[in-house]
Design a protein around this motif. Structure first.
Motif, mmCIF file in Angstrom:
data_model
loop_
_atom_site.group_PDB
_atom_site.id
_atom_site.type_symbol
_atom_site.label_atom_id
_atom_site.label_comp_id
_atom_site.label_asym_id
_atom_site.label_seq_id
_atom_site.Cartn_x
_atom_site.Cartn_y
_atom_site.Cartn_z
ATOM 1 N N GLN A 112 -33.989 -5.660 -37.811
ATOM 2 C CA GLN A 112 -34.307 -4.622 -38.652
ATOM 3 C C GLN A 112 -34.420 -3.289 -38.265
ATOM 4 O O GLN A 112 -34.386 -2.201 -38.888
ATOM 5 C CB GLN A 112 -35.497 -5.052 -39.647
ATOM 6 C CG GLN A 112 -35.727 -4.021 -40.927
ATOM 7 C CD GLN A 112 -36.557 -5.317 -41.833
ATOM 8 O OE1 GLN A 112 -36.094 -5.914 -42.171
ATOM 9 N NE2 GLN A 112 -37.756 -4.503 -42.286
ATOM 10 N N SER A 113 -35.135 -3.277 -37.137
ATOM 11 C CA SER A 113 -35.405 -2.097 -36.368
ATOM 12 C C SER A 113 -34.308 -1.140 -36.169
ATOM 13 O O SER A 113 -34.408 0.059 -36.283
ATOM 14 C CB SER A 113 -36.168 -2.314 -35.054
ATOM 15 O OG SER A 113 -35.232 -2.709 -34.030
ATOM 16 N N ILE A 166 -41.810 -10.132 -42.149
ATOM 17 C CA ILE A 166 -41.069 -9.002 -42.359
ATOM 18 C C ILE A 166 -40.876 -8.602 -43.804
ATOM 19 O O ILE A 166 -40.484 -9.449 -44.370
ATOM 20 C CB ILE A 166 -39.752 -9.304 -41.548
ATOM 21 C CG1 ILE A 166 -39.969 -9.624 -39.859
ATOM 22 C CG2 ILE A 166 -38.836 -7.914 -41.499
ATOM 23 C CD1 ILE A 166 -38.581 -9.812 -39.202
ATOM 24 N N THR A 195 -38.627 -6.383 -46.136
ATOM 25 C CA THR A 195 -37.455 -6.273 -46.317
ATOM 26 C C THR A 195 -37.006 -5.325 -47.424
ATOM 27 O O THR A 195 -37.539 -5.322 -48.423
ATOM 28 C CB THR A 195 -36.615 -7.236 -46.186
ATOM 29 O OG1 THR A 195 -36.723 -8.377 -47.331
ATOM 30 C CG2 THR A 195 -36.825 -8.269 -44.818
ATOM 31 N N ASN A 196 -35.864 -4.591 -47.313
ATOM 32 C CA ASN A 196 -35.308 -3.926 -48.704
ATOM 33 C C ASN A 196 -34.682 -5.012 -49.637
ATOM 34 O O ASN A 196 -33.557 -5.227 -49.864
ATOM 35 C CB ASN A 196 -34.251 -3.082 -48.121
ATOM 36 C CG ASN A 196 -34.743 -1.651 -47.350
ATOM 37 O OD1 ASN A 196 -35.307 -0.737 -47.900
ATOM 38 N ND2 ASN A 196 -34.671 -1.642 -46.019
ATOM 39 N N GLN A 235 -31.905 -8.556 -48.421
ATOM 40 C CA GLN A 235 -31.849 -8.184 -46.875
ATOM 41 C C GLN A 235 -32.519 -9.247 -46.226
ATOM 42 O O GLN A 235 -32.241 -9.766 -45.063
ATOM 43 C CB GLN A 235 -32.591 -6.652 -46.486
ATOM 44 C CG GLN A 235 -32.324 -6.643 -45.203
ATOM 45 C CD GLN A 235 -33.097 -5.378 -45.031
ATOM 46 O OE1 GLN A 235 -33.564 -4.597 -45.752
ATOM 47 N NE2 GLN A 235 -33.313 -4.780 -43.605
ATOM 48 N N SER A 236 -33.431 -10.193 -46.673
ATOM 49 C CA SER A 236 -34.314 -11.071 -46.070
ATOM 50 C C SER A 236 -33.208 -12.114 -46.033
ATOM 51 O O SER A 236 -33.236 -13.005 -44.942
ATOM 52 C CB SER A 236 -35.310 -11.397 -46.722
ATOM 53 O OG SER A 236 -35.378 -11.916 -48.073
ATOM 54 N N LEU A 278 -31.361 -1.829 -38.088
ATOM 55 C CA LEU A 278 -30.607 -1.805 -39.335
ATOM 56 C C LEU A 278 -31.182 -1.004 -40.236
ATOM 57 O O LEU A 278 -30.413 -0.188 -40.842
ATOM 58 C CB LEU A 278 -30.405 -3.239 -39.949
ATOM 59 C CG LEU A 278 -29.750 -3.546 -41.224
ATOM 60 C CD1 LEU A 278 -28.246 -3.173 -41.004
ATOM 61 C CD2 LEU A 278 -30.120 -4.839 -41.575
ATOM 62 N N SER A 279 -32.311 -0.875 -40.661
ATOM 63 C CA SER A 279 -33.025 -0.001 -41.706
ATOM 64 C C SER A 279 -34.424 0.390 -41.473
ATOM 65 O O SER A 279 -34.782 1.280 -42.245
ATOM 66 C CB SER A 279 -33.209 -1.137 -43.215
ATOM 67 O OG SER A 279 -34.002 -2.109 -42.847
ATOM 68 N N SER A 280 -35.175 -0.110 -40.438
ATOM 69 C CA SER A 280 -36.374 0.489 -40.032
ATOM 70 C C SER A 280 -37.276 0.287 -41.155
ATOM 71 O O SER A 280 -37.148 -0.869 -41.768
ATOM 72 C CB SER A 280 -36.539 2.221 -39.729
ATOM 73 O OG SER A 280 -35.929 2.385 -38.617
ATOM 74 N N ASN A 281 -38.202 0.828 -41.717
ATOM 75 C CA ASN A 281 -39.295 0.202 -42.502
ATOM 76 C C ASN A 281 -38.716 0.581 -43.932
ATOM 77 O O ASN A 281 -37.854 1.236 -44.223
ATOM 78 C CB ASN A 281 -40.646 0.940 -42.598
ATOM 79 C CG ASN A 281 -40.606 2.588 -42.608
ATOM 80 O OD1 ASN A 281 -40.368 3.113 -41.810
ATOM 81 N ND2 ASN A 281 -40.950 2.962 -43.881
ATOM 82 N N GLN A 289 -30.726 -11.253 -43.115
ATOM 83 C CA GLN A 289 -31.209 -11.199 -41.727
ATOM 84 C C GLN A 289 -31.896 -12.978 -41.223
ATOM 85 O O GLN A 289 -31.691 -12.921 -40.114
ATOM 86 C CB GLN A 289 -32.706 -10.595 -41.923
ATOM 87 C CG GLN A 289 -32.264 -9.104 -41.903
ATOM 88 C CD GLN A 289 -33.507 -8.038 -41.742
ATOM 89 O OE1 GLN A 289 -33.235 -6.893 -41.552
ATOM 90 N NE2 GLN A 289 -34.809 -8.514 -41.789
#
Length: 399
Positions: free
Chosen positions: A268-269, A99, A101-102, A106-107, A271-274, A110
């Motif tokens: 993440q979908s 995944i 992440t920002n 963020q990783s 929280l922030s999307s892509n 998560q």
């Protein structure tokens, strides 16, 4: 009159990032005209390699990058991250186990959300990066500090971990090279800890963001390379920020077992999307392009490391373990505490850091941000002239 409901108790208990707070204070003083030298930020002072910037500029000309893309990241970047994970961490993974992440932060968030349940205890070797305990708390976990001092080169042992383990222990945080200490676990140490975690069925969250910044022939062996069987209970977190001087681009990633990646992807979908597509294209260029610039930066960090370690060691009362990774030095300053300096009695490293900023105009981060008092973190990710001038100010202050 009825009062409104209070703000979140959970978020109210979360402290501001200590490193960012010190860095912001230093920058404010610099903006006010004071000649402050800051060792606070964990941020390379180099420019992002030009070919990476060019890739971003090219991405701006493709309208496809202006649209939503898969929340877990561009498929081509996930493939490149899987290839890097095999190359540097010795672990073969499918792109579906990645995944984007920002940023690495963020990783980290998560990863804890994915494997920590309310009341779970998370073993947290200290000194630790200031964000870990807050991210654990946000997942309703309980951080359990396991401290290793300068006498252990800031590396915990299996015996220490076992002494801290309870029937509520479900996760271990493993970081090599370390922020804040620069410590690098040897392959034997890494294997011993990995085998212990495997035997007790403990999840491992391994932060590998500094894995390519190592010195003196050291290698930051991944815990899943040392113990391949551990891959089914390990999440690796990483990013381009440190190796490629891309802190502001905000591209990190997490790699792990399918079930953990599935729940983190669902989060993440919402929280922030892509992640920003232009930044993802830049990260792809960094991972797949020439590594010459990254190596030049690593060599520069190595020179600075030698300079700051040797100069700090000249201060009586300061003990400086030799960091073999990252771009931090973490001196033990207990020899400066419990004493009076320039008419001021200093008892803690927090007080010491404030004193140093006021009297020497040098910004450092106190040990309280990373665990027990008695230590300072200095980042040597700044030019050699400033680096030397700052330490010389400290030498004069504590002469």
């Amino acid at each position: 009159m009825t009062e409104r409901a209070p703000v979140s108790r959970k978020l109210s208990a979360i402290a501001e990032s200590a490193t960012l707070k010190v860095d912001a204070k230093a920058k404010a003083l610099q903006a006010a005209g004071r000649p402050v030298i800051s060792y606070a930020a964990g941020e390379p002072d180099f420019a992002t390699p030009q070919f990476v910037v060019d890739a971003a500029a090219e991405a701006l000309r493709d309208p496809a990058n202006f649209r939503y893309t898969p929340a877990a990241g561009l498929p081509v970047l996930r493939e490149a991250i899987a290839a890097k994970t095999l190359r540097d961490s010795g672990l073969e993974v499918a792109p579906s186990q990645v995944i984007v992440t920002n940023g690495g932060k963020q990783s980290v968030y998560q990863a804890f959300q994915a494997v920590v349940n309310p009341g779970d205890e998370v073993l947290l070797p200290a000194p630790y990066w200031t964000t870990y305990p807050e991210a654990i708390a946000l997942a309703d976990g309980v951080p359990v500090e396991v401290f290793a001092g300068a006498d252990q080169e800031y590396k915990v042992t299996v015996d220490q971990l076992e002494a801290a383990r309870t029937d509520k222990t479900t996760v271990l945080v493993f970081v090599s090279p370390s922020n804040p200490t620069g410590a690098v676990y040897t392959p034997d140490e890494t294997k011993a800890i990995g085998e212990w975690a495997l035997a007790h069925r403990i999840w491992v969250i391994s932060d590998e963001i500094y894995q390519n910044l190592v010195y003196e022939g050291a290698r930051a062996q991944s815990i899943v390379e040392a113990v391949p069987e551990l891959a089914g209970q390990t999440i690796l977190v990483n990013g381009v920020a440190k190796t490629y001087a891309m802190t502001g681009w905000r591209v990190g990633w997490m790699v792990g077992p399918a079930d953990a990646i599935k729940v983190a992807g669902n989060l993440q979908s919402h929280l922030s999307s892509n992640v920003n597509n232009i930044a993802q294209r830049a990260a792809l260029a960094a991972l797949t392009g020439p590594q010459d610039e990254a190596e030049k930066m690593r060599q520069a960090f190595d020179r600075r490391r030698g300079l700051i370690v040797s100069e700090l060691a000249k201060i009586p009362g300061v003990t400086v373990p030799n960091p073999l990774g990252a771009f931090y030095v973490y001196p033990d300053v207990t020899g400066l505490l419990g004493r009076e300096w320039d008419g001021v009695r200093i008892e803690t490293s927090l007080e010491l850091a404030d004193f140093i900023l006021e009297r020497a105009e040098v910004a450092v981060v106190p040990g309280e941000a990373f665990g027990p008092s008695g230590y300072l973190r200095l980042s040597y990710a700044l030019g050699e002239d400033q680096l030397l001038e700052g330490v010389q100010r400290l030498q004069r202050l504590f002469a």
